[in-house]
Design a protein around this motif. Structure first.
Motif, mmCIF file in Angstrom:
data_model
loop_
_atom_site.group_PDB
_atom_site.id
_atom_site.type_symbol
_atom_site.label_atom_id
_atom_site.label_comp_id
_atom_site.label_asym_id
_atom_site.label_seq_id
_atom_site.Cartn_x
_atom_site.Cartn_y
_atom_site.Cartn_z
ATOM 1 N N GLY A 33 -15.919 -77.677 -19.560
ATOM 2 C CA GLY A 33 -16.201 -76.922 -20.887
ATOM 3 C C GLY A 33 -15.021 -76.917 -21.767
ATOM 4 N N ASP A 34 -14.327 -77.968 -21.957
ATOM 5 C CA ASP A 34 -12.892 -78.203 -22.709
ATOM 6 C C ASP A 34 -13.544 -78.651 -24.074
ATOM 7 O OD1 ASP A 34 -10.798 -78.679 -24.104
ATOM 8 O OD2 ASP A 34 -9.787 -79.206 -22.321
ATOM 9 N N ALA A 35 -13.813 -77.626 -25.108
ATOM 10 C CA ALA A 35 -14.353 -77.987 -26.446
ATOM 11 C C ALA A 35 -13.785 -78.872 -27.155
ATOM 12 C CB ALA A 35 -14.916 -76.469 -26.983
ATOM 13 N N ASP A 36 -12.279 -78.579 -27.287
ATOM 14 C CA ASP A 36 -11.678 -79.603 -28.211
ATOM 15 C C ASP A 36 -11.483 -80.875 -27.625
ATOM 16 O OD1 ASP A 36 -11.277 -77.358 -30.079
ATOM 17 O OD2 ASP A 36 -9.244 -76.664 -29.045
ATOM 18 N N ALA A 37 -11.305 -80.930 -26.550
ATOM 19 C CA ALA A 37 -10.877 -82.295 -25.695
ATOM 20 C C ALA A 37 -12.290 -83.032 -25.687
ATOM 21 C CB ALA A 37 -10.572 -81.847 -24.347
ATOM 22 N N LEU A 38 -13.553 -82.348 -25.540
ATOM 23 C CA LEU A 38 -14.716 -83.092 -25.486
ATOM 24 C C LEU A 38 -15.081 -83.787 -27.172
ATOM 25 C CD1 LEU A 38 -17.018 -83.940 -23.867
ATOM 26 C CD2 LEU A 38 -18.539 -81.867 -24.844
ATOM 27 N N PHE A 39 -14.863 -82.992 -28.002
ATOM 28 C CA PHE A 39 -15.140 -83.398 -29.528
ATOM 29 C C PHE A 39 -14.111 -84.607 -29.612
ATOM 30 C CE2 PHE A 39 -14.981 -83.356 -33.973
ATOM 31 C CZ PHE A 39 -16.386 -83.500 -34.182
ATOM 32 N N GLU A 40 -12.823 -84.290 -29.535
ATOM 33 C CA GLU A 40 -11.579 -85.197 -29.618
ATOM 34 C C GLU A 40 -12.059 -86.472 -29.009
ATOM 35 O OE1 GLU A 40 -8.123 -83.456 -28.539
ATOM 36 O OE2 GLU A 40 -8.234 -81.902 -30.368
ATOM 37 N N HIS A 41 -12.622 -86.398 -27.874
ATOM 38 C CA HIS A 41 -13.154 -87.868 -27.252
ATOM 39 C C HIS A 41 -14.369 -88.405 -28.014
ATOM 40 C CE1 HIS A 41 -13.680 -90.252 -23.233
ATOM 41 N NE2 HIS A 41 -14.725 -90.307 -23.636
ATOM 42 N N ALA A 42 -15.223 -87.700 -28.499
ATOM 43 C CA ALA A 42 -16.438 -88.339 -29.121
ATOM 44 C C ALA A 42 -15.816 -89.046 -30.386
ATOM 45 C CB ALA A 42 -17.308 -87.023 -29.637
ATOM 46 N N ILE A 43 -14.945 -88.531 -30.929
ATOM 47 C CA ILE A 43 -14.380 -89.292 -32.323
ATOM 48 C C ILE A 43 -13.186 -89.883 -31.989
ATOM 49 C CG2 ILE A 43 -15.575 -87.292 -33.727
ATOM 50 C CD1 ILE A 43 -12.870 -86.524 -34.111
ATOM 51 N N ALA A 44 -12.613 -90.132 -30.958
ATOM 52 C CA ALA A 44 -11.437 -91.083 -30.708
ATOM 53 C C ALA A 44 -11.582 -92.334 -31.320
ATOM 54 C CB ALA A 44 -11.084 -90.816 -29.237
ATOM 55 N N PRO A 45 -10.524 -92.811 -31.772
ATOM 56 C CA PRO A 45 -9.230 -92.252 -32.119
ATOM 57 C C PRO A 45 -8.976 -91.363 -33.290
ATOM 58 C CG PRO A 45 -9.069 -94.485 -32.770
ATOM 59 C CD PRO A 45 -10.606 -94.355 -32.197
ATOM 60 N N LEU A 46 -10.071 -91.251 -33.893
ATOM 61 C CA LEU A 46 -10.031 -90.691 -35.194
ATOM 62 C C LEU A 46 -9.622 -88.885 -34.880
ATOM 63 C CD1 LEU A 46 -10.760 -90.402 -38.381
ATOM 64 C CD2 LEU A 46 -13.033 -89.642 -37.788
ATOM 65 N N ASP A 47 -9.085 -88.375 -35.695
ATOM 66 C CA ASP A 47 -8.547 -87.218 -35.244
ATOM 67 C C ASP A 47 -9.191 -86.179 -36.165
ATOM 68 O OD1 ASP A 47 -7.007 -85.698 -38.002
ATOM 69 O OD2 ASP A 47 -6.676 -87.914 -37.992
ATOM 70 N N ALA A 48 -9.739 -84.772 -35.467
ATOM 71 C CA ALA A 48 -10.445 -83.833 -35.989
ATOM 72 C C ALA A 48 -10.173 -83.506 -37.334
ATOM 73 C CB ALA A 48 -10.343 -82.662 -34.977
ATOM 74 N N VAL A 49 -8.894 -83.220 -37.660
ATOM 75 C CA VAL A 49 -8.677 -82.750 -39.250
ATOM 76 C C VAL A 49 -9.188 -83.659 -40.082
ATOM 77 C CG1 VAL A 49 -6.850 -82.244 -40.539
ATOM 78 C CG2 VAL A 49 -6.611 -81.614 -38.183
ATOM 79 N N THR A 50 -8.889 -85.056 -39.697
ATOM 80 C CA THR A 50 -9.690 -86.118 -40.727
ATOM 81 C C THR A 50 -11.089 -86.040 -40.782
ATOM 82 O OG1 THR A 50 -7.551 -87.625 -40.607
ATOM 83 C CG2 THR A 50 -9.558 -88.499 -41.303
ATOM 84 N N PHE A 51 -11.561 -85.935 -39.504
ATOM 85 C CA PHE A 51 -13.271 -85.599 -39.442
ATOM 86 C C PHE A 51 -13.779 -84.710 -40.070
ATOM 87 C CE2 PHE A 51 -17.168 -84.325 -37.548
ATOM 88 C CZ PHE A 51 -17.742 -85.680 -37.722
ATOM 89 N N ALA A 52 -13.128 -83.693 -40.248
ATOM 90 C CA ALA A 52 -13.408 -82.312 -41.009
ATOM 91 C C ALA A 52 -13.487 -82.447 -42.486
ATOM 92 C CB ALA A 52 -12.612 -81.121 -40.581
ATOM 93 N N THR A 53 -12.767 -83.387 -42.912
ATOM 94 C CA THR A 53 -12.835 -83.627 -44.438
ATOM 95 C C THR A 53 -14.125 -84.501 -44.963
ATOM 96 O OG1 THR A 53 -11.704 -85.547 -44.131
ATOM 97 C CG2 THR A 53 -10.238 -83.702 -44.619
ATOM 98 N N CYS A 54 -14.795 -85.192 -43.963
ATOM 99 C CA CYS A 54 -16.000 -85.682 -44.285
ATOM 100 C C CYS A 54 -17.374 -84.753 -44.004
ATOM 101 C CB CYS A 54 -16.029 -86.833 -43.243
ATOM 102 S SG CYS A 54 -14.572 -88.043 -43.434
ATOM 103 N N VAL A 55 -17.209 -83.708 -43.298
ATOM 104 C CA VAL A 55 -18.264 -83.051 -42.812
ATOM 105 C C VAL A 55 -19.147 -82.613 -44.147
ATOM 106 C CG1 VAL A 55 -19.167 -80.973 -41.690
ATOM 107 C CG2 VAL A 55 -17.484 -82.358 -40.643
#
Length: 496
Positions: free
Chosen positions: A39-61
């Motif tokens: 249930g590691d939420a940050d790690a699971l989402f970061e795995h889904a978008i790797a190697p993109l980082d979550a901060v960059t992805f958030a700018t596209c939402v």
């Protein structure tokens, strides 16, 4: 030319972000399953978008599509492979339209084939009947293998523990209900017409390859609140194609809601992809809708003159003008009331209603996500020991808030996910009054429980602290009974 510059800026804003990760160092695919198990939420989402980082992805939402190309490398562990889909189809009783759909899109016509046999039907008949039991051999051998129909596995979290854990984990990341469908498409075929969805879609290509074409949204249908009908190829011919590429195994594609798309399997083998979804009915518009509906209901309940019948004005223009002026005055008075404390309270209640809806929709927490032993710290025995004083502290069983508070007349209610069904996110709940009559996942707060004590309880357990219940002010009146009920249903753990 300024207009041309503005147009180019708009085009750039909608151009997809494509990350070429074919030669990048990626996390071990097996970690996908491990993150979901814990249930590691940050790690699971970061795995889904790797190697993109979550901060960059958030700018596209909500603004642009995102694609991560991984060159055919497996990235999602053993999750929802063709073998897993076959097992999910064969295990237990699956029903058409509930657990599984069979579809086709041929010569511009989208059809549903939700039946085991064509006996007694015309070849082109479409069947949307819901409820017939699925014959797995008929689906996998004849429909998929011989007739080249696509198979859509609906909300697989109901029968697949791994999917349940993935969604439960992502719901903690997004703080919004998440869903999942899995699509199996035969080689050189397409199962669905061009359309857009009312959710943010995360496409995870698991096996095979599929060509995706993504089109910019219609100008007047940006951020839609409902999914579209099926479009013809002619209707979307003038829409700019912003993405046209083939997803291979391990690739990732994010589609904001409202972006038109279609996909076809053009390789020599089948395709399996999963679409994870979130952000359905999770916008300021939804909170405002609740707030204004509640405000109007409150005003009408409190003003008898608003409930009186109109006097006939059909043949009297003077009376009609007076009636319209009266309505205008009432509307202005209503708007004025919304400017003060009344409006602020309504907005707060609307947001609390969305939080309550999330608790009703989210997946029940899997045992592997619980912070403490379910058998030892929750249930009837643990609640009885807390009541007797043998246990003195309580803490949340999950990271974050284990329940939400909705204060309204005639009673304050706590909402929690620990008695939810696995497919709760697929039940479109627009308000907290449309839940099942059994009221699972709700705890009514006794009227003599102090609001300050209730807030202190939520603040403490949400932050991860254990709250000392042995204090006199937490054992008085019915507060202890309320806490014991939360222990009994599994939301709180009773500690020594």
């Amino acid at each position: 030319d300024d207009d041309d510059d503005d147009a180019r800026d708009g085009d750039d804003a909608r151009r997809p972000l494509v990350v070429d990760a074919r030669d990048a160092t990626l996390p071990d695919a097996a970690l996908w399953d491990e993150h979901a198990e814990r249930g590691d939420a940050d790690a699971l989402f970061e795995h889904a978008i790797a190697p993109l980082d979550a901060v960059t992805f958030a700018t596209c939402v909500d603004r642009r599509a995102v694609c991560v190309k991984r060159g055919g490398r497996a990235h999602y562990g053993s999750w929802m492979t063709m073998e897993a889909v076959t097992r999910a189809t064969r295990d237990g009783e699956a029903r058409y339209g509930v657990d599984l759909d069979v579809t086709s899109y041929v010569d511009g016509v989208r059809r549903t084939h939700n039946r085991n046999s064509d006996a007694g039907r015309e070849a082109d008949d479409e069947d949307d009947d819901v409820g017939e039991l699925v014959d797995a051999d008929a689906v996998l051998t004849r429909r998929f293998g011989e007739e080249r129909r696509s198979v859509r596995l609906l909300h697989p979290q109901t029968r697949c523990d791994a999917t349940w854990k993935i969604l439960a984990t992502l719901e903690r990341y997004f703080e919004c209900a998440c869903g999942c469908n899995v699509y199996v498409t035969p080689a050189s075929s397409q199962g669905f017409a061009p359309h857009y969805d009312d959710i943010d879609a995360f496409v995870l290509q698991i096996e095979g390859a599929k060509r995706w074409r993504v089109y910019e949204p219609f100008e007047d249908e940006t951020h839609p609140r409902t999914s579209s009908r099926n479009f013809t190829q002619e209707e979307i011919a003038t829409q700019r194609v912003v993405f046209d590429d083939v997803l291979e195994a391990g690739d990732f594609l994010y589609l904001p809601r409202g972006w038109i798309h279609q996909a076809e399997c053009s390789s020599s083998t089948h395709s399996v992809h999963a679409t994870l979804s979130t952000n359905q009915s999770n916008a300021p518009a939804d909170a405002l809708e609740i707030a204004l509906n509640n405000a109007l209901a409150s005003t009408i309940d409190g003003r008898a003159e608003l409930r009186r019948s109109f006097v006939s004005t059909l043949n009297d223009e003077r009376r009609r003008d007076a009636a319209l002026e009266g309505l205008g005055e009432e509307l202005r008075a209503f708007a004025s009331e919304l400017q003060g404390d009344f409006g602020a309270a309504l907005v707060e209640h609307a947001y609390a209603s969305l939080e309550a809806r999330f608790m009703m929709q989210r997946c029940p927490p899997p045992d592997s996500h619980l912070l403490r032993s379910k058998a030892r710290c929750t249930g009837d025995v643990a609640a009885a020991e807390l009541r007797s004083g043998a246990r003195t502290r309580v803490a949340s069983q999950i990271e974050g808030a284990p329940f939400s508070i909705l204060r309204e007349s005639p009673a304050t209610t706590l909402f929690h996910p620990f008695q939810n069904r696995r497919d709760g996110a697929h039940v479109r709940v627009l308000g907290v009054d449309s839940a099942d009559e059994d009221r699972l996942g709700r705890v009514i707060v006794p009227s003599d429980v102090d609001d300050e004590r209730l807030d202190e309880l939520l603040d403490a357990v949400r932050s991860g602290d254990a709250l000392e219940i042995a204090k006199t002010n937490f054992r008085e009146n019915n507060f202890l009974e309320l806490v014991c009920e939360l222990v009994r249903c599994g939301a709180l753990a009773a500690l020594d």
